[in-house]
Design an enzyme around this catalytic site. Structure first.
Site, PDB file in Angstrom:
ATOM      1  N   THR A  77     100.532  57.005-124.470  1.00 40.02           N
ATOM      2  CA  THR A  77     101.946  57.026-124.096  1.00 40.02           C
ATOM      3  C   THR A  77     102.062  56.476-122.677  1.00 40.02           C
ATOM      4  OG1 THR A  77     101.951  59.208-123.051  1.00 40.02           O
ATOM      5  CG2 THR A  77     102.244  59.152-125.449  1.00 40.02           C
ATOM      6  N   ASP A  78     103.293  56.296-122.210  1.00 38.94           N
ATOM      7  CA  ASP A  78     103.474  55.770-120.863  1.00 38.94           C
ATOM      8  C   ASP A  78     102.872  56.684-119.801  1.00 38.94           C
ATOM      9  OD1 ASP A  78     104.745  53.531-121.782  1.00 38.94           O
ATOM     10  OD2 ASP A  78     106.771  54.360-121.549  1.00 38.94           O
ATOM     11  N   CYS A  79     102.951  58.004-120.029  1.00 35.66           N
ATOM     12  CA  CYS A  79     102.407  58.929-119.038  1.00 35.66           C
ATOM     13  C   CYS A  79     100.965  59.339-119.329  1.00 35.66           C
ATOM     14  CB  CYS A  79     103.301  60.164-118.899  1.00 35.66           C
ATOM     15  SG  CYS A  79     103.771  60.935-120.443  1.00 35.66           S
ATOM     16  N   TYR A  80     100.494  59.067-120.544  1.00 38.16           N
ATOM     17  CA  TYR A  80      99.111  59.368-120.915  1.00 38.16           C
ATOM     18  C   TYR A  80      98.488  58.124-121.557  1.00 38.16           C
ATOM     19  CZ  TYR A  80     100.479  64.285-120.328  1.00 38.16           C
ATOM     20  OH  TYR A  80     100.920  65.484-119.825  1.00 38.16           O
ATOM     21  N   PRO A  81      98.127  57.101-120.769  1.00 34.47           N
ATOM     22  CA  PRO A  81      97.674  55.836-121.357  1.00 34.47           C
ATOM     23  C   PRO A  81      96.257  55.871-121.925  1.00 34.47           C
ATOM     24  CG  PRO A  81      97.651  55.725-118.961  1.00 34.47           C
ATOM     25  CD  PRO A  81      98.311  57.015-119.315  1.00 34.47           C
TER      26      PRO A  81
END
Length: 398
Positions: free
Chosen positions: A138-142
């Protein structure tokens, strides 16, 4: 009458009298309930037995870049990752996926011998465990993959949270069929070749407080060699089980949910185990201190193995409600043999009676040394829970 505050004050001053449950039973037989109640402040109980409804909560700490773990394996054993990004729950019976290649699922090689209980034991023992994880990008967990090695000093929280421990009573397993059965009580020989029980009997914690009046939610306990607490009622908690006049249940009854910091525990008391062709589990030492608040506490703690019973259940009938061969006392079970329909059947415990005694003695030593104090329950344990079964939709009458 006494209060927990008064008992704690005596413990702090080194003036309290602490006995194990076995000591209490022996002294009541000699001196009577009233005299023992006037002498004793705390009764120490203990057990060391399989408790497969156990597990550990682990927080790894974040990586850089961060990861939102969706699948995770600790030395090949799957841990549940449906929490926060790097929170895990490792169940004691979790096992690596193995395809059964045998024709009979009870006799094949498709049961992993190493499981979550072994990982928990190894971490408590200070060993390093390989970890592999797959993340949801995800954007916060790449980050989407992680391979590392963890140990107790490389993770944040590591605590046991056990949904069901300390069955107040349990069953005796036998096999009236014609083939060997592999069960959660271990192998049961055909044609009543053996019997297995798992509760330590009269020295066990909940037999000494059958109505759950001396303990409750928030009670501090010995858990795995460290300090733990009663967190809630356990799953399958069934205090409405039929009982004898001495208030002890005739079968599975009350259970407890327990919690404690695994970083403080000792692998001597937390042992991964394997039941042949059934699967991995966890042997766990648990000790419960029972405050002597009144004479009734001692009267209940005086119960002996000859005064409590368990049902003998036939595992050869694969149904939710299996036929039984009646009730036997724990005195009979601990003699090493019982009689079923005129046949002498050898008996063995799945619990370690010796280590159960050692738990109680260790807890007594903590109390005597002033390093362990009692806690007031914040709420009572429920005594009115029914036991509900589950059926497929097709079996329900709507």
């Amino acid at each position: 009458m006494a209060t927990i505050a008064e008992i704690n004050d005596k413990l702090r001053r080194g003036k309290a009298t602490v006995w194990t449950a076995e000591q209490v039973k022996a002294q009541v037989a000699e001196l009577g309930v009233a005299k023992v109640a006037a002498m004793v402040d705390v009764v120490c109980t203990g057990t060391f037995e399989p408790m497969e409804s156990s597990g550990a909560v682990i927080n790894l700490g974040q990586t850089d870049p961060p990861i939102k773990i969706r699948q995770c394996w600790l030395d090949g054993i799957p841990a549940y990752a449906g929490f926060g990004a790097v929170d895990l729950y490792l169940g004691a019976t979790a096992a690596a996926d193995i395809t059964n290649t045998g024709d009979n699922p009870n006799e094949g090689d498709g049961v992993a011998e190493r499981g979550g209980g072994h990982i928990i034991e190894d971490l408590i023992a200070g060993k390093s465990i390989p970890l592999r994880a797959v993340g949801q990008g995800t954007d916060c967990y790449p980050r989407t993959t992680l391979e590392t090695v963890i140990s107790t000093d490389r993770i944040n929280q590591f605590y046991l949270y056990n949904p069901r421990n300390l069955y107040q009573n349990f069953i005796v397993g036998v096999n009236g069929g014609d083939r060997l059965l592999y069960t959660y009580l271990g192998p049961l020989q055909p044609r009543l070749g053996n019997a297995v029980y798992s509760n330590p009997g009269a020295i066990g914690p909940l037999f000494n407080d059958p109505l759950l009046q001396a303990i409750g939610i928030g009670t501090k306990i010995f858990l795995g060699g460290g300090v733990g607490y009663i967190a809630w009622e356990g799953t399958q908690h069934f205090p409405l089980q039929k009982r004898l006049p001495n208030h002890t249940p005739i079968g599975p009854a009350a259970t407890l949910a327990l919690i404690g910091d695994a970083k403080q525990m000792d692998a001597h008391w937390v042992r991964g185990c394997y039941l042949k062709n059934y699967g991995p589990s966890l042997m766990l030492g648990v000790g419960v201190p029972i405050p002597v608040l009144n004479e009734q506490v001692i009267e209940q703690c005086a119960v002996k193995d000859e005064d409590i019973v368990a049902p003998v259940v036939d595992f050869s009938i694969p149904r939710r409600v299996r036929p039984t061969f009646g009730l036997v006392t724990y005195g009979q079970l601990k003699s090493g043999k019982i009689t079923i329909e005129g046949k002498t059947v050898r008996v063995a415990p799945l619990a370690s009676i010796a280590r159960s005694r050692e738990v109680a003695e260790t807890l007594k030593a903590w109390l005597d040394a002033g390093t362990f104090a009692l806690t007031e329950p914040v709420a009572p344990l429920p005594t009115d829970r029914m036991f509900l079964a589950q059926d497929p939709i097709g079996n329900l009458s709507i």
